[in-house]
Write an enzyme that holds these catalytic residues in place. Structure first.
Site, PDB file in Angstrom:
ATOM      1  CD  GLU A 235      43.154  32.422  46.831  1.00 33.88           C
ATOM      2  OE1 GLU A 235      42.941  33.631  47.067  1.00 33.88           O
ATOM      3  OE2 GLU A 235      44.117  31.805  47.276  1.00 33.88           O
ATOM      4  CG  HIS A 236      37.754  32.729  43.700  1.00 34.38           C
ATOM      5  ND1 HIS A 236      37.252  33.571  42.734  1.00 34.38           N
ATOM      6  CD2 HIS A 236      39.042  32.489  43.343  1.00 34.38           C
ATOM      7  CE1 HIS A 236      38.196  33.819  41.832  1.00 34.38           C
ATOM      8  NE2 HIS A 236      39.290  33.180  42.180  1.00 34.38           N
ATOM      9  CB  THR A 237      36.030  31.973  50.692  1.00 32.94           C
ATOM     10  OG1 THR A 237      37.339  32.464  51.031  1.00 32.94           O
ATOM     11  CG2 THR A 237      36.136  30.493  50.351  1.00 32.94           C
TER      12      THR A 237
ATOM     13  CG  ASP B 143      43.217  41.043  47.834  1.00 33.50           C
ATOM     14  OD1 ASP B 143      43.308  39.935  48.392  1.00 33.50           O
ATOM     15  OD2 ASP B 143      43.038  41.179  46.608  1.00 33.50           O
TER      16      ASP B 143
ATOM     17  CB  SER C  68      53.344  55.338  39.761  1.00 38.83           C
ATOM     18  OG  SER C  68      53.230  54.905  38.416  1.00 38.83           O
TER      19      SER C  68
ATOM     20  CB  ALA D 227      52.881  38.212  41.166  1.00 37.03           C
ATOM     21  N   GLY D 228      49.409  37.927  41.732  1.00 35.42           N
ATOM     22  CA  GLY D 228      48.489  37.387  42.723  1.00 35.42           C
ATOM     23  C   GLY D 228      48.859  37.760  44.141  1.00 35.42           C
TER      24      GLY D 228
ATOM     25  CD  GLU E 211      41.175  45.835  43.460  1.00 39.35           C
ATOM     26  OE1 GLU E 211      41.609  44.875  42.822  1.00 39.35           O
ATOM     27  OE2 GLU E 211      41.853  46.466  44.283  1.00 39.35           O
TER      28      GLU E 211
END
Length: 388
Positions: free
Chosen positions: A36-38, A178, A70, A129-130, A166
């Protein structure tokens, strides 16, 4: 569910746009098993695509307009493709429109020569929700446009397109993990990504064979990466790398942390320590999965959560409670997943104990006065594809 959503998004397209789409494409959300966050620190990550997907029904127009709609908004956004820019789009429409812009910005498409399109989006990836509902939208739209615009572009390049959308159109300073997971996912495997070289390899998980399930505990505490804490953490990492004289924290080893502690203020040091030790945990998890299988990775997941909670300080009480309750009720390991400040935790649970963990988590949240979480298992699944 896939079949239902595939048919639903076609019907919604016809209702909104009055024509029939030429096809339906989909891309999955993702769970980050560890790392995470790497990613924006040019490090290592180990996500997998999940069996919850975003669907894009797309039709080709005879002009140069692009329209997106959508099921989660009444708005139909419309713009000329030639007028697309990072600043020309906003709200949820920035995700699909940002992809179209990024294809031109990176030189993969001549936006003055491609046909217009209509796009309808439907999804069962939970938002906030991650689980990267954003990358699922970007990846589904990216594979659709790449095919319909006849672009010569591979999956890692499409991931760069999604990341640019993004970062610039949405304004979220995320890395490439992601999009890579959504585009490169494989059944019963994780995607081991070197975020510096952008090389990716499948790593077999073997969860079913080991009698294990991944339980997602969505705390229902929503987060937004375009604001606040995420940006601050990234700035701390960049400051730490600059103070240590390296291009990124990827260049810092665990053994270097002694020197780092002397050079950095306490907060920056702890941010750096999380990233450096998390990179090592990703490498250790890949090695353990390969040598011993998924039954042996639990402590690495637990250590990852402690690091995010104490050093990176991106957890929240609901996430900590979810992790602690899962661990106390038979999970082999558990950690928050995603950018933090809300979202979901994951737990590696023997299949026979899934219901017990779900009941325990529900009870613990009620006892603490938290809103009821949503819990469900996810299966490592295939990446983006054309459905029909």
């Amino acid at each position: 569910m896939t079949q239902d959503l595939r048919e639903l998004v076609r019907a919604e397209f016809i209702e909104v746009f009055g024509t029939t789409p030429v096809g339906v494409w989909s891309a999955p959300g993702r769970v980050n098993l560890i790392g995470e966050h790497t990613d924006y620190n040019e490090g290592f990550v180990l996500p997998f695509a999940i069996d919850r997907r975003t669907f894009a029904a797309v039709g080709v127009r005879d002009d140069s307009r692009i329209r997106v709609a959508s099921t989660f908004s009444d708005e139909v956004a419309e713009i000329s493709i030639t007028e697309l820019s990072a600043d020309a789009v906003s709200g949820w429409a920035a995700y699909p429109l940002g992809v179209a812009w990024a294809l031109g910005e990176l030189g993969f498409a001549d936006l003055g020569a491609v046909p217009g399109v209509d796009i309808m989006i439907e999804s069962d990836v939970p938002v906030g929700a991650g689980l990267s509902s954003s990358a699922a939208i970007e990846s589904a739209v990216a594979v659709a446009l790449a095919e319909l615009w006849q672009l010569d572009i591979d999956r890692p390049a499409l991931a760069r397109v999604g990341r640019l959308a993004e970062n610039e159109a949405v304004g979220a300073p995320t890395g490439i993990m992601d999009q890579m997971a959504s585009l490169l996912g494989r059944d019963d495997a994780a995607v081991f990504i070197d975020c510096r070289s952008q090389e990716a390899d499948a790593v077999d998980l073997g969860l079913a064979g080991a009698g294990l399930a991944i339980l997602v505990i969505d705390t229902q505490v929503e987060h937004a990466h375009a604001t606040g804490g995420y940006r601050d953490r990234r700035a701390s990492c960049e400051a730490g790398a600059a103070a240590l004289g390296v291009a990124s924290l990827r260049d810092v080893e665990v053994a270097d942390l002694v020197r780092a502690k002397e050079l950095l203020d306490d907060v920056t040091f702890r941010r750096v320590r999380h990233v450096v030790t998390e990179n090592q945990r990703v490498l250790d998890t890949v090695a353990t999965l390969t040598a011993a299988g998924p039954l042996e990775i639990g402590e690495l997941l637990d250590a990852s959560h402690r690091s995010m909670r104490d050093d990176f300080e991106i957890s929240v009480p609901e996430l900590d409670l979810a992790v602690e309750t899962a661990q106390a009720n038979g999970a082999l390991g558990a950690r928050m997943t995603g950018g933090g400040f809300g979202g979901s935790a994951i737990a590696l649970v023997p299949q026979g104990l899934v219901s017990q963990v779900q009941v325990a988590v529900d009870g613990a949240f009620a006892e603490h006065g938290f809103g009821q979480p949503v819990t469900f298992t996810v299966t490592p699944s295939a990446g983006a594809r054309r459905e029909v």
